[in-house]
Write an enzyme that holds these catalytic residues in place. Structure first.
Site, short mmCIF file in Angstrom:
data_model
loop_
_atom_site.label_atom_id
_atom_site.label_comp_id
_atom_site.label_asym_id
_atom_site.label_seq_id
_atom_site.Cartn_x
_atom_site.Cartn_y
_atom_site.Cartn_z
N ARG A 109 73.05 72.69 73.40
CA ARG A 109 73.95 73.43 72.52
C ARG A 109 75.41 73.06 72.77
O ARG A 109 76.24 73.10 71.88
CB ARG A 109 73.73 74.91 72.82
N ARG A 130 68.41 80.39 72.72
CA ARG A 130 69.52 80.53 73.66
C ARG A 130 69.22 81.16 75.00
O ARG A 130 70.01 81.06 75.93
CB ARG A 130 70.65 81.34 73.01
N TYR A 174 71.03 85.80 52.16
CA TYR A 174 72.12 84.95 52.67
C TYR A 174 72.83 84.22 51.54
O TYR A 174 74.04 84.04 51.58
CB TYR A 174 71.57 83.95 53.70
N ASP A 192 65.70 76.05 61.09
CA ASP A 192 66.20 77.36 60.68
C ASP A 192 65.79 77.63 59.25
O ASP A 192 65.60 76.69 58.47
CB ASP A 192 67.73 77.44 60.80
N ARG A 250 61.35 83.16 67.84
CA ARG A 250 62.63 82.59 68.30
C ARG A 250 62.55 82.12 69.76
O ARG A 250 63.55 82.13 70.48
CB ARG A 250 63.77 83.61 68.13
O1 CP3 Z 1 61.33 80.61 66.57
C1 CP3 Z 1 61.93 79.60 66.99
O2 CP3 Z 1 62.32 79.48 68.15
C2 CP3 Z 1 62.13 78.46 66.03
C3 CP3 Z 1 63.46 78.29 65.52
C4 CP3 Z 1 64.08 79.34 64.61
C5 CP3 Z 1 65.49 79.51 64.56
N1 CP3 Z 1 65.76 80.38 63.55
C6 CP3 Z 1 66.47 78.83 65.42
C7 CP3 Z 1 67.82 79.38 65.53
C8 CP3 Z 1 63.51 80.18 63.65
C9 CP3 Z 1 62.06 80.43 63.33
C10 CP3 Z 1 64.60 80.82 62.99
C11 CP3 Z 1 64.39 81.76 61.87
C12 CP3 Z 1 65.54 82.51 61.34
N2 CP3 Z 1 66.84 82.09 61.17
C13 CP3 Z 1 65.44 83.81 60.80
C14 CP3 Z 1 64.15 84.61 60.69
C15 CP3 Z 1 63.73 85.21 61.97
C16 CP3 Z 1 64.62 86.34 62.46
O3 CP3 Z 1 65.05 86.22 63.61
O4 CP3 Z 1 64.80 87.31 61.74
C17 CP3 Z 1 66.72 84.19 60.36
C18 CP3 Z 1 67.10 85.51 59.72
C19 CP3 Z 1 67.59 83.09 60.60
C20 CP3 Z 1 69.03 82.98 60.25
C21 CP3 Z 1 69.86 82.75 61.44
N3 CP3 Z 1 69.91 81.56 62.15
C22 CP3 Z 1 70.74 83.66 62.07
C23 CP3 Z 1 70.97 85.08 61.62
C24 CP3 Z 1 71.32 82.99 63.16
C25 CP3 Z 1 72.42 83.47 64.07
C26 CP3 Z 1 72.05 84.59 64.90
C27 CP3 Z 1 70.98 84.25 65.94
O5 CP3 Z 1 69.93 84.88 65.91
O6 CP3 Z 1 71.21 83.38 66.75
C28 CP3 Z 1 70.75 81.70 63.22
C29 CP3 Z 1 71.00 80.66 64.23
C30 CP3 Z 1 69.84 80.19 65.03
N4 CP3 Z 1 68.64 79.83 64.53
C31 CP3 Z 1 69.83 79.98 66.44
C32 CP3 Z 1 68.57 79.45 66.76
C33 CP3 Z 1 68.08 79.01 68.11
C34 CP3 Z 1 70.99 80.20 67.40
C35 CP3 Z 1 71.86 79.01 67.32
C36 CP3 Z 1 72.71 78.87 68.50
O7 CP3 Z 1 73.66 79.65 68.63
O8 CP3 Z 1 72.41 77.98 69.29
#
Ligand code: CP3
Length: 346
Positions: free
Chosen positions: A37, A28, A150, A73, A24
């Protein structure tokens, strides 16, 4: 490639120091990400190749990691399969019409990924061009079980009890859905590779919610199919958070690397996984909130514990949004400085 440490570590080559990236890492905690964002919605950022490219490259330029991971994502897959997925501010993912019954399953399809996820492949091509061989690009997808979580629960959860109940009470329906997600994911990852991804990671964020037998039947069985379909094209990394009990069967899938969370020692992870696989991890993400000297010390002991063979330095889960950028940089810099220390090892 100018910096191919990650790919060499996955191949098991002996290198001067472990490569480092952070799960990740495109997100943020970076002020530059927060600016974008403010202006664009989450899926708009994913779907616009120029934005996805800019965000993917931010941690390379700002923090100095050894690999880029595609900004996207895991939830674009359920979207492509026909479900509505929203990201609600401060609440997380929200699927208004989750899957609960056989008739709900009729709304789900195995899509043509080139129609529904073309924007991802366009982003990858653009990123590869802009990266210009500075570092490898990691593609990714969610593991079928985590995606089912999900699709059925409809939102984040500590227990994913409704997703589990779906699997335990309607096992045949669950198997059908898991197989549809698996088939879609294989096609999706193969196209990511064709577009230029150098390696792919499968994220099973909720694998640790299942006991060892259920993990095999509900999760690993499908992850294995994905690894088998991809492993001759690129090295595959499997990260199943909390599923330390299954490191051995995960290593036996043919994966090149395994993500490790911080709830297992390096020694035990190696003992369980065996010597023929690269381990990746396992810094507690919350420890990046410690003072910098503490981070430096803890990173050094992590590297010492994992040793200099088949190891990629990373966090044990995603970086937290409240981590100061200079703390993330201290994590990365300390791994990079370990070269000297490594050279001294027998
Ligand atoms: O690794 C990276 O930086 C690449 C981008 C990436 C995102 N999500 C961007 C994102 C990757 C590899 C993911 C994977 C992801 N998404 C997972 C598996 C990894 C983990 O952390 O367990 C899961 C379970 C998700 C589902 C998801 N997407 C959730 C639960 C959320 C909200 C909570 C959170 O962690 O922010 C997201 C949104 C998300 N995906 C954001 C980002 C940068 C935040 C969005 C924002 O508020 O700007």
């Amino acid at each position: 490639m100018k910096n191919d440490l990650l790919l060499r570590a996955l191949k098991g080559e002996t290198i001067a120091r472990p490569p480092v990236w952070m799960m990740r890492q495109a997100g943020r905690y970076l002020p530059e990400y927060r600016v974008l964002r403010e202006k664009y919605g989450f899926f708009e950022r994913c779907q616009t190749p120029e934005l996805a490219c800019e965000i993917t490259l931010q941690p390379i330029d700002i923090v100095g990691v050894d690999a880029a991971i595609l900004f996207s994502d895991i939830l674009v897959v359920p979207q492509a399969m026909g479900l509505e997925v929203q990201l609600v501010e401060s609440k997380g993912p929200w699927l208004p019409d989750p899957i609960k019954t056989e008739s709900d399953l009729k709304r789900v399809r195995i899509p043509d990924v080139n129609e529904t996820l073309q924007y991802v492949f366009d982003a990858i091509r653009l990123i590869k061009k802009e990266l210009n061989s500075r570092a490898p690009l990691i593609g990714f997808a969610g593991a079928p079980w985590t995606i089912l979580c999900y699709m059925v629960q409809g939102k984040g959860s500590k227990t994913f009890d409704e997703a589990k109940a779906f699997c335990y009470t309607q096992p045949e329906l669950a198997a059908r859905l898991l197989q549809m997600i698996t088939d879609t994911t294989i096609a999706y990852l193969k196209e990511q590779v064709r577009a230029g991804a150098d390696t792919v990671q499968v994220f099973d964020s909720w694998g640790g919610l299942l006991g060892p037998d259920d993990f095999e039947n509900i999760s690993l069985k499908y992850i294995r199919q994905i690894v088998q379909a991809l492993k001759d094209e690129v090295p595959v990394i499997v990260f199943a958070k909390g599923a330390w009990h299954s490191l051995k069967p995960m290593a036996d899938t043919g994966a090149a690397g395994l993500g490790i969370d911080w709830c297992i020692t390096a020694g035990n992870a190696r003992k369980f996984a065996g010597d023929n696989i690269t381990l990746q991890g396992n810094f507690d993400p919350a420890k990046l909130l410690s003072p910098i000297p503490v981070i430096q010390q803890e990173v050094r002991s992590m590297i010492k514990a994992f040793g200099n063979k088949r190891y990629i330095a990373n966090l044990g889960h995603g970086i937290l949004p409240n981590v100061p950028v200079d703390h993330a940089r201290a994590f990365v810099d300390t791994v990079k400085e370990s070269e000297v220390h490594f050279a001294a090892m027998p």
